[in-house]
Enzyme design. Structure first.
Site, PDB file in Angstrom:
ATOM      1  N   HIS A  14       0.916  -1.197  -0.115  1.00 30.49           N
ATOM      2  CA  HIS A  14      -0.142  -0.061   0.049  1.00 30.49           C
ATOM      3  C   HIS A  14       0.928   1.254  -0.071  1.00 30.49           C
ATOM      4  CE1 HIS A  14      -3.883   2.246   1.947  1.00 30.49           C
ATOM      5  NE2 HIS A  14      -3.178   2.876   1.194  1.00 30.49           N
ATOM      6  N   HIS A  16       1.401   5.028  -2.279  1.00 26.38           N
ATOM      7  CA  HIS A  16       0.954   5.574  -3.618  1.00 26.38           C
ATOM      8  C   HIS A  16       2.085   6.372  -3.905  1.00 26.38           C
ATOM      9  CE1 HIS A  16      -3.242   5.408  -2.512  1.00 26.38           C
ATOM     10  NE2 HIS A  16      -2.734   5.306  -1.204  1.00 26.38           N
ATOM     11  N   HIS A 194      -9.403   0.837  -1.520  1.00 29.67           N
ATOM     12  CA  HIS A 194      -9.507   1.421  -0.376  1.00 29.67           C
ATOM     13  C   HIS A 194     -10.996   1.446   0.556  1.00 29.67           C
ATOM     14  CE1 HIS A 194      -5.729   3.045  -1.357  1.00 29.67           C
ATOM     15  NE2 HIS A 194      -5.706   3.948  -0.427  1.00 29.67           N
ATOM     16  N   GLU A 197     -11.429   3.090   5.782  1.00 30.93           N
ATOM     17  CA  GLU A 197     -10.168   4.010   6.236  1.00 30.93           C
ATOM     18  C   GLU A 197     -10.785   4.925   7.327  1.00 30.93           C
ATOM     19  OE1 GLU A 197      -8.242   6.441   3.598  1.00 30.93           O
ATOM     20  OE2 GLU A 197      -6.559   6.917   4.769  1.00 30.93           O
ATOM     21  N   ASP A 275       2.013   3.999   2.944  1.00 35.59           N
ATOM     22  CA  ASP A 275       0.626   4.809   2.251  1.00 35.59           C
ATOM     23  C   ASP A 275       1.393   5.920   1.423  1.00 35.59           C
ATOM     24  OD1 ASP A 275      -1.909   5.346   1.577  1.00 35.59           O
ATOM     25  OD2 ASP A 275      -2.549   6.166   3.484  1.00 35.59           O
ATOM     26  N   ASP A 276       1.625   7.136   2.210  1.00 39.76           N
ATOM     27  CA  ASP A 276       2.239   8.350   1.633  1.00 39.76           C
ATOM     28  C   ASP A 276       3.316   8.853   2.196  1.00 39.76           C
ATOM     29  OD1 ASP A 276       0.082   8.748  -0.717  1.00 39.76           O
ATOM     30  OD2 ASP A 276      -1.145   8.555   1.264  1.00 39.76           O
TER      31      ASP A 276
HETATM   32  N1  HPA Z   1      -6.717   7.271   1.493  1.00 36.30           N
HETATM   33  C1  HPA Z   1      -7.375   7.486   0.114  1.00 36.30           C
HETATM   34  N2  HPA Z   1      -6.866   8.149  -0.847  1.00 36.30           N
HETATM   35  C2  HPA Z   1      -5.494   8.314  -0.868  1.00 36.30           C
HETATM   36  C3  HPA Z   1      -4.713   7.754   0.235  1.00 36.30           C
HETATM   37  C4  HPA Z   1      -5.475   7.304   1.323  1.00 36.30           C
HETATM   38  O1  HPA Z   1      -4.816   6.788   2.419  1.00 36.30           O
HETATM   39  N3  HPA Z   1      -3.623   8.086  -0.042  1.00 36.30           N
HETATM   40  C5  HPA Z   1      -3.353   8.737  -1.193  1.00 36.30           C
HETATM   41  N4  HPA Z   1      -4.531   8.690  -1.669  1.00 36.30           N
HETATM   42 ZN    ZN Z   2      -3.611   4.848   0.461  1.00 35.54          ZN
END
Ligand code: HPA
Ligand code: ZN
Length: 334
Positions: A14, A16, A194, A197, A275-276
């Site tokens: 996971h 991006h 996703h 969350e 994630d990011d």
């Molecule tokens: N959630 C939804 N969209 C996203 C995320 C996330 O954690 N990171 C980058 N785009």
């Molecule tokens: Zn994500």
């Protein structure tokens, strides 16, 4: 414990790629491409990374992606992330990209895919890091735009293993994309999404049932529905959890309150991911260490996160077995 995490073989599921854009590279690309950004220095960018929820992050994240224009930019972005994989002993990674973030600005789909895959291929040959590429639809855009994006991906089927769903979960449930995912499956793509969350446990059920996902990205809100938790455990539906992201976006207040250790101990196929990482303050090892420290995880439990990620990955069966052996071997000898 940090030493054990450092060399543990890890698989990331996971990530991006646009979320791995570090402020320093953002500045370099802004300069190279003559693009104005509303910051005077990388330090100022970092100061701006204070988020109150998912949307407050997405607003700044899409703005950052504006500096990506040429194929070389996408290569440089991806290569920088892969160098971090090498540092953190990530041996396999399955990365997301958001084509619509770029095609909406007039960047060609192939510019994005070619830049990313050139870096992935180079890492495979030179760093022995294997990978897969997953294309995400932005759920705040409409179904027609997703269909159009799917059409653009068809000539690149050999480079894109799966489709996913990201961006604003609230108000954009899985059912909005049921027909797009049906078509994607017909075209031979695997699916992930996703869900859970910020959104409800129902979104997790719907992602599994309507979108036929191989795994759920995040999924931490499953705890609101005990029957769902039981089903996820029984069917070993993988959850790609992102601990530091969840704290930064206030899904949980503190790492101690995060439910990842509880889900692991309940037998779910939970994994740790970044994630990011450029926005949330940490790559894979930072995420592993944050969870290990907050929840007093044993080496065996930490290794289980790696085993779960291998099982949940799109790696071929024999290579999975080899990797699983290497994780247990490492765990027994450290
Ligand atoms: N959630 C939804 N969209 C996203 C995320 C996330 O954690 N990171 C980058 N785009
Ligand atoms: Zn994500």
């Amino acid at each position: 414990m940090n030493e054990f995490v450092r060399q543990l073989p890890k698989v990331e599921l996971h990530l991006h790629i646009e979320g791995s854009l570090e402020p320093e590279l953002m500045f370099e690309l802004a300069h190279r491409n003559h693009i104005e950004i509303p910051f005077n220095s990388p330090e100022e960018v970092k100061q701006a990374y204070q988020f109150s929820n998912l949307q407050s992050f997405l607003d700044i994240y899409y703005q950052g992606a504006n500096v990506l224009v040429h194929e070389q930019d996408f290569f440089d972005l991806t290569w920088a992330y892969l160098m971090r994989c090498r540092e953190d002993n990530v041996v396999h990674t399955e990365i997301f990209f958001d084509p619509q973030t770029h095609t909406e600005r007039g960047i060609a789909f192939e510019t994005v895919v070619n830049g990313i895959t050139r870096a992935l291929d180079k890492a495979n040959h030179e760093l022995n890091i294997s990978s897969q590429l997953i294309m995400c639809f932005l759920r705040h855009l409409d179904e027609a735009s997703a269909f159009q994006t799917l059409q653009q991906a068809i000539p690149f089927k050999d480079k894109i293993i799966a489709v996913g769903l990201d961006s604003s979960e609230q108000g954009h449930p899985p059912e909005k994309f049921a027909r797009v995912f049906e078509k994607a499956i017909e075209e031979g793509f695997l699916t992930v999404a996703h869900a859970g969350e910020e959104g409800s446990a129902q979104n997790i059920w719907d992602a599994i049932e309507l979108l036929k996902t191989s795994r759920i990205d995040h999924g931490v809100r499953c705890s609101d529905d005990p029957h769902l938790v039981e089903t996820l455990a029984q069917q070993q539906v993988p959850l790609t959890v992102c601990p530091l992201s969840n704290i930064k976006l206030k899904v949980f207040e503190t790492m101690e309150q995060h439910n990842i250790a509880e889900l692991l101990r309940a037998g779910l196929c939970v994994t740790i991911n970044s994630d990011d990482p450029a926005y949330f303050g940490g790559y894979m090892n930072d995420n592993f260490n944050a969870v290990a420290n907050a929840h007093q995880l044993s080496k065996k439990e930490l290794a289980q996160f790696s085993i779960n990620a291998i099982n949940a990955s799109f790696i071929a069966p024999q290579a999975k077995e080899d990797l699983i052996s290497s994780v247990w071997q490492y765990t027994e000898s450290h």
